[in-house]
Scaffold this active site. Structure first.
Site, PDB file in Angstrom:
ATOM      1  N   ASP A 176      -7.347 -19.251  12.516  1.00 38.50           N
ATOM      2  CA  ASP A 176      -7.940 -19.211  13.846  1.00 38.50           C
ATOM      3  C   ASP A 176      -7.288 -18.114  14.691  1.00 38.50           C
ATOM      4  O   ASP A 176      -6.072 -17.940  14.666  1.00 38.50           O
ATOM      5  CB  ASP A 176      -7.727 -20.580  14.507  1.00 38.50           C
ATOM      6  CG  ASP A 176      -8.387 -20.692  15.860  1.00 38.50           C
ATOM      7  OD1 ASP A 176      -9.630 -20.600  15.924  1.00 38.50           O
ATOM      8  OD2 ASP A 176      -7.663 -20.883  16.868  1.00 38.50           O
ATOM      9  N   GLU A 256       3.032 -17.502  -4.199  1.00 40.04           N
ATOM     10  CA  GLU A 256       3.920 -18.416  -4.917  1.00 40.04           C
ATOM     11  C   GLU A 256       3.121 -19.512  -5.633  1.00 40.04           C
ATOM     12  O   GLU A 256       3.621 -20.131  -6.575  1.00 40.04           O
ATOM     13  CB  GLU A 256       4.904 -19.078  -3.945  1.00 40.04           C
ATOM     14  CG  GLU A 256       5.869 -18.115  -3.256  1.00 40.04           C
ATOM     15  CD  GLU A 256       6.647 -18.811  -2.152  1.00 40.04           C
ATOM     16  OE1 GLU A 256       6.606 -20.067  -2.088  1.00 40.04           O
ATOM     17  OE2 GLU A 256       7.272 -18.118  -1.341  1.00 40.04           O
TER      18      GLU A 256
END
Length: 550
Positions: A176, A256
């Site tokens: 956002d 990751e």
């Protein structure tokens, strides 16, 4: 407002629609001052929507149905009820707790004037004074204080939030206000006016819809909503270069968890060359293309946006992300039904021009075939697949959008596009929140027009908007249009209102003019925007078609 169990219950519907993923608006703990975009706890589900266990069940069942799940991340601001902000209010000026937010001393002899003249996106000043005399920045509502992204503690907290949801198995994040976060440290005065998805209202609608559809009557590219002059000076709080350091950091966090986690930027940035900086190889994977949303029902504007967007995104080796409607804009069937189908009103109320519903829906269905045929990713706003119009006659007493109140109704607000979906035409609240009479009241009332557009009425009905979306999405996948490439054939003639492009083996035609357009020989219809789109070898106005060689 539904809940997470409701989402779980509708997963079969979404799977049958053919989408690959769902993006959920915020479901975190929140006082709901701005529909959940005022987050009080990033690591918990608001009881309004259920529990973390409900989320985990929804995520597991979505994955089992082949659907990825994208959650909304709100990093620009928190709720004023977040524990951090409550600590800041209780702490002294200059404290570590206040350093997480944008607290500043005021101007004037007694500090009674705000630190600068910035205005809130929702209307009114962007600064609010606290009892001890300091001011805090809120680019949105007073209940949404901006975080200080010069503070390493803020960076660490958001990394932790990312990992919390990635560990649960989410596939990505819609970020956002991705162009916000970083502000010019000098906090200079600025006379510009920032907005959400930027548009401009047209002059009073005097033309008829038929006249507005004539190519010569449509606004020129220079006068439209696509090539607006750059803000001068540029905004000191949006699209600062420093935001890209944040997203390079987050990119490493997502990496990751493997190569398939993603981020999509809600960035109201122009020109396209600035927008695509958010999707460079070491930043995000997608950014909503609001220029395409703003192009309106206009072949010239749409053709230019498509060409410019693909060129810009290709420069960074990323896909373009097409979108026609979302929770911040008037639904495109209603925008396209206005006398000027390129205008972009900030909401529609009863006293405003009322759209031509049938004309708007015809154009919306055609525009959808354009969007879904373009290479790149495409987002469908909930209810779009039912052809839902804006609720344009919503009484003021029901409105909840802070923009409506902060502008004293000058901006009608976004409630009209956020009305609950109609699932069952003859059930109370059209089946929203349960098919029984004792279901809790919907958070916004639905217009009566939704009855004939309910999902159960359209299910399995040839020619319905729901079946059109299912057919188009399936054909998009079958012909690999999302990963295809675009070319412009000779018959492309935007000045005459005809948009034409090829993607692989599919030829796409959209007639935005007022006259019929002859179809080329040697092609069969793959998908048409309506049963009446093709007549006597020609494409009718306000229609679109996908063709394949016979």
């Amino acid at each position: 407002m539904g809940d997470l169990k409701g989402v779980t219950g509708r997963l079969p519907y979404l799977a049958k629609l053919g989408v690959d993923a769902i993006w959920l608006s915020p479901f975190y703990r929140s006082p709901q001052a701005d529909a959940g975009y005022d987050v009080a706890d990033y690591r918990d589900v608001d009881p309004l929507f259920g529990t973390l266990a409900d989320f985990d069940e929804m995520l597991q069942k979505a994955h089992a149905a082949g659907l990825k799940v994208i959650v909304d991340l709100v990093p620009n601001h928190t709720s004023d009820e977040h524990v951090w902000f409550q600590e800041a209010l209780a702490a002294a000026p200059g404290s570590a707790a206040r350093a997480r937010y944008m607290f500043r001393e005021g101007k004037g002899e007694d500090g009674s004037l705000p630190p600068n003249n910035w205005q809130s996106i929702f209307g009114g000043p962007a600064w609010t004074r606290v009892p001890d005399g300091q001011w805090y920045l809120h680019l949105f509502d007073t209940k949404q204080p901006d975080l200080n992204w010069e503070n390493e503690e803020v960076w660490a907290e958001m990394r932790s939030v990312l990992r919390f949801w990635l560990d649960r198995g989410v596939d990505g994040f819609r970020v956002d206000v991705a162009h916000g976060l970083v502000k010019d440290p000098a906090l200079p005065d600025w006379t510009g006016q920032a907005a959400m998805v930027e548009g401009q209202d047209a002059a009073p609608h005097a033309a008829t819809a038929e006249a507005a559809n004539a190519p010569e009557a449509l606004p020129s590219q220079e006068a439209g909503h696509v090539s607006k002059p750059a803000l001068d000076p540029p905004s000191p709080f949006f699209d600062q270069d420093g935001v890209h350091e944040v997203y390079r950091d987050w990119h490493k966090v997502l990496a990751e968890y493997g190569p398939d986690r993603m981020m999509v930027a809600e960035a109201w940035v122009e020109p396209a060359e600035r927008l695509v900086r958010y999707i460079r190889p070491d930043e995000m994977q997608q950014a909503f293309n609001f220029d395409f949303l703003l192009a309106g029902w206009d072949a010239r504007q749409m053709a230019k946006v498509i060409a410019d967007s693909l060129e810009a995104s290709a420069s960074v080796g990323a896909p373009t992300t097409w979108v026609l409607s979302n929770h911040d804009t008037v639904r495109h069937p209603s925008r396209f039904g206005l006398a000027d189908p390129t205008t972009f009103p900030k909401g529609i109320a009863l006293e405003d021009e009322q759209p031509d519903e049938a004309l708007g829906l015809a154009r919306a269905r055609a525009a959808t075939l354009v969007a879904l045929a373009l290479p790149g990713s495409a987002y469908v706003y909930q209810g779009e697949e039912l052809g839902l119009p804006e609720h344009t006659t919503l009484d003021a007493e029901f409105r909840q959008d802070p923009t409506f109140f902060r502008t004293k109704g000058v901006e009608r607000g976004r409630d009209g596009c956020r009305v609950p979906l109609p699932w069952i035409s003859e059930a109370p609240q059209f089946g929203f929140s349960g098919p029984t009479a004792d279901a809790p009241a919907a958070w916004l009332p639905q217009p009566e027009s939704y009855r004939r557009l309910a999902a159960d009425v359209q299910e399995g009905v040839a020619g319905s908007t729901l079946e059109l979306y299912r057919t188009a999405i399936a054909a998009r996948r079958e012909h690999a249009l999302g990963t295809g490439s675009l070319s412009w054939p000779e018959l492309n003639d935007p000045d005459a209102g005809l948009l034409a492009f090829s993607n692989g083996q599919v030829l796409v035609l959209a007639n935005m003019g007022r006259d019929r357009a002859a179809l080329p020989d040697g092609y069969d219809v793959l998908v048409a925007s309506s049963p009446e789109a093709v007549q006597d070898g020609s494409l009718t106005p306000n229609s679109a078609v996908w063709l394949v060689q016979a």
